[in-house]
Design a protein around this motif. Structure first.
Motif, PDB file in Angstrom:
ATOM      1  N   SER A 114      34.929  34.512  44.227  1.00 20.36           N
ATOM      2  CA  SER A 114      34.641  35.307  43.053  1.00 20.36           C
ATOM      3  C   SER A 114      35.472  36.788  43.182  1.00 20.36           C
ATOM      4  CB  SER A 114      33.199  35.350  42.987  1.00 20.36           C
ATOM      5  OG  SER A 114      32.363  36.291  43.935  1.00 20.36           O
ATOM      6  N   GLN A 115      35.315  37.252  44.273  1.00 22.34           N
ATOM      7  CA  GLN A 115      36.141  38.529  44.581  1.00 22.34           C
ATOM      8  C   GLN A 115      37.708  38.377  44.232  1.00 22.34           C
ATOM      9  OE1 GLN A 115      34.814  41.945  45.319  1.00 22.34           O
ATOM     10  NE2 GLN A 115      36.805  42.489  44.441  1.00 22.34           N
ATOM     11  N   CYS A 116      38.018  37.352  44.646  1.00 21.83           N
ATOM     12  CA  CYS A 116      39.751  36.928  44.564  1.00 21.83           C
ATOM     13  C   CYS A 116      39.730  36.908  42.821  1.00 21.83           C
ATOM     14  CB  CYS A 116      40.041  35.645  44.979  1.00 21.83           C
ATOM     15  SG  CYS A 116      41.614  35.072  44.821  1.00 21.83           S
ATOM     16  N   MET A 117      38.805  36.313  42.202  1.00 20.95           N
ATOM     17  CA  MET A 117      39.029  35.958  40.802  1.00 20.95           C
ATOM     18  C   MET A 117      39.047  37.356  39.810  1.00 20.95           C
ATOM     19  SD  MET A 117      40.044  32.897  40.045  1.00 20.95           S
ATOM     20  CE  MET A 117      39.788  33.158  37.986  1.00 20.95           C
ATOM     21  N   LEU A 118      38.008  38.220  40.197  1.00 24.93           N
ATOM     22  CA  LEU A 118      37.984  39.489  39.615  1.00 24.93           C
ATOM     23  C   LEU A 118      39.265  40.508  39.877  1.00 24.93           C
ATOM     24  CD1 LEU A 118      36.906  42.153  41.319  1.00 24.93           C
ATOM     25  CD2 LEU A 118      34.788  40.753  41.650  1.00 24.93           C
ATOM     26  N   ASP A 119      39.690  40.272  41.107  1.00 25.29           N
ATOM     27  CA  ASP A 119      40.913  40.669  41.533  1.00 25.29           C
ATOM     28  C   ASP A 119      42.061  40.273  40.652  1.00 25.29           C
ATOM     29  OD1 ASP A 119      39.842  41.976  43.413  1.00 25.29           O
ATOM     30  OD2 ASP A 119      40.405  40.905  45.130  1.00 25.29           O
ATOM     31  N   MET A 120      42.190  38.893  40.683  1.00 22.96           N
ATOM     32  CA  MET A 120      43.235  38.571  39.450  1.00 22.96           C
ATOM     33  C   MET A 120      42.898  39.112  38.109  1.00 22.96           C
ATOM     34  SD  MET A 120      44.770  36.725  41.713  1.00 22.96           S
ATOM     35  CE  MET A 120      44.177  37.718  42.943  1.00 22.96           C
ATOM     36  N   MET A 121      41.809  39.035  37.685  1.00 20.52           N
ATOM     37  CA  MET A 121      41.431  39.536  36.201  1.00 20.52           C
ATOM     38  C   MET A 121      41.903  41.009  36.117  1.00 20.52           C
ATOM     39  SD  MET A 121      37.543  40.024  34.427  1.00 20.52           S
ATOM     40  CE  MET A 121      37.540  40.962  32.978  1.00 20.52           C
ATOM     41  N   THR A 122      41.652  41.833  37.283  1.00 15.25           N
ATOM     42  CA  THR A 122      42.097  43.324  37.361  1.00 15.25           C
ATOM     43  C   THR A 122      43.493  43.420  37.098  1.00 15.25           C
ATOM     44  OG1 THR A 122      40.224  43.784  38.406  1.00 15.25           O
ATOM     45  CG2 THR A 122      41.895  45.449  38.449  1.00 15.25           C
TER      46      THR A 122
END
Length: 323
Positions: free
Chosen positions: A143-151
């Motif tokens: 989930s941290q990875c995905m929020l990084d991708m979103m950012t």
């Protein structure tokens, strides 16, 4: 957003299991929620429990905020008083939660790939609960990875050809392992830097290791990793660790900050060791995305939870017209 491709997942445990189109759809859905888009209407109560067996403030609170925004009922859980402390297995704890009516469990655990016992069931097992991985040991933090991708996507609008440096305690970072794998698949160019003793040749397939000052002028994203002292038991380098020396050699100080390209962003998953990975007075600077990452985490976790709700047919329809 009427034609948004909605993702359906039985569980969310690793980015390795996601197709690129699913990643892109989750990012778009999270961006939609961030812009104030309507959440799906639940047709029945959905109960979720957050089982964090390792310390967490950002991830735990972010998941709970996402759950409440989606209208889920959050069941309290105190790991200090869990029967796991009496020797109960995580599977048996999950079985009991399921029997009590819990539909989803968000778990952070010190064991790598703990979720395998919960989703790859044996013939005699009948656990029926959705699992969302909030971090497994030094394995993954999807989930941290995905929020990084979103950012990153929010700032640049794409991934292809972006140069991303992952800097610091790479070997012990589940975030780094998730991000390097997914960034490569999305078309970014990954580079590594930091102490060589916290780098492994196994990462060579994702990118190139370089000295930090060689990377500074060319990178689009500087992704800084926390020095994870709690995972350094038995590491001889821990005894001679010097915060000031680390900052001078591997940290983003004002000199390096000023040498970054105008559009370069700095990322850090937190908590930040001030004046170690990053100068403390740069945490809220224009280039630093730390606060935005935390904000985006709520909306990305909403998208992730919704995808599991759809995949498990828990109170939402794949044709829900809230989008």
């Amino acid at each position: 957003m009427k034609n948004l491709n909605l993702v359906s997942l039985p569980h969310f445990v690793s980015v390795e299991n996601l197709h690129v189109d699913e990643v892109e759809a989750l990012i778009k859905r999270a961006e939609y929620f961030k812009k104030g888009g309507a959440t799906p209407r639940l047709t029945k109560p959905v109960y979720v429990i957050n089982m964090f067996f390792e310390d967490s403030s950002r991830t735990h609170t972010s998941f709970e905020m996402a759950e409440r925004k989606l209208g889920l009922t959050v069941v309290p859980f105190d790991p200090a008083h869990s029967s796991v402390n009496k020797g109960e297995t995580l599977y048996d704890t999950s079985l009991i939660m399921n029997a009590l009516g819990v539909d989803l469990e968000v778990i952070r655990h010190s064991q790598n790939e703990y979720y395998n016992d919960l989703i790859n069931l044996k013939d005699h097992q009948h656990l029926n609960i959705g699992v969302i991985n909030a971090g497994d040991g030094s394995g993954q933090h999807p989930s941290q990875c995905m929020l990084d991708m979103m950012t990153i996507h929010e700032h640049f609008g794409h991934f292809k050809g972006l140069k991303v440096a992952i800097v610091g305690d790479i070997t012990n970072s589940r975030v780094a392992k998730s991000d390097m794998e997914l960034l490569t698949r999305l078309g970014a160019e990954v580079y590594f830097s930091g102490p060589s003793y916290w780098y492994s040749k196994e990462f060579d397939k994702y990118g190139k290791y370089e000295e930090l000052d060689k990377l500074i002028p060319d990178m689009d994203v500087m992704m800084l990793l926390r020095v994870q002292h709690e995972r350094h038991a038995g590491d001889p380098n821990e005894k001679k660790f010097d915060a000031k020396a680390y900052h001078e050699k591997y940290g983003i100080n004002h000199k390096r900050y000023n040498e970054l390209k105008p559009d370069t962003i700095i990322m850090h998953q937190g908590p930040i060791n001030h004046d170690v990975e990053l100068s403390g007075d740069l945490v809220e600077s224009d280039k630093c995305m730390f606060v935005r990452q935390m904000q985006n985490g709520v909306f990305m976790r909403m998208a992730i939870i919704e995808a599991v709700l759809r995949g498990r047919k828990l109170g939402v329809s794949n044709n829900d017209n809230s989008n």
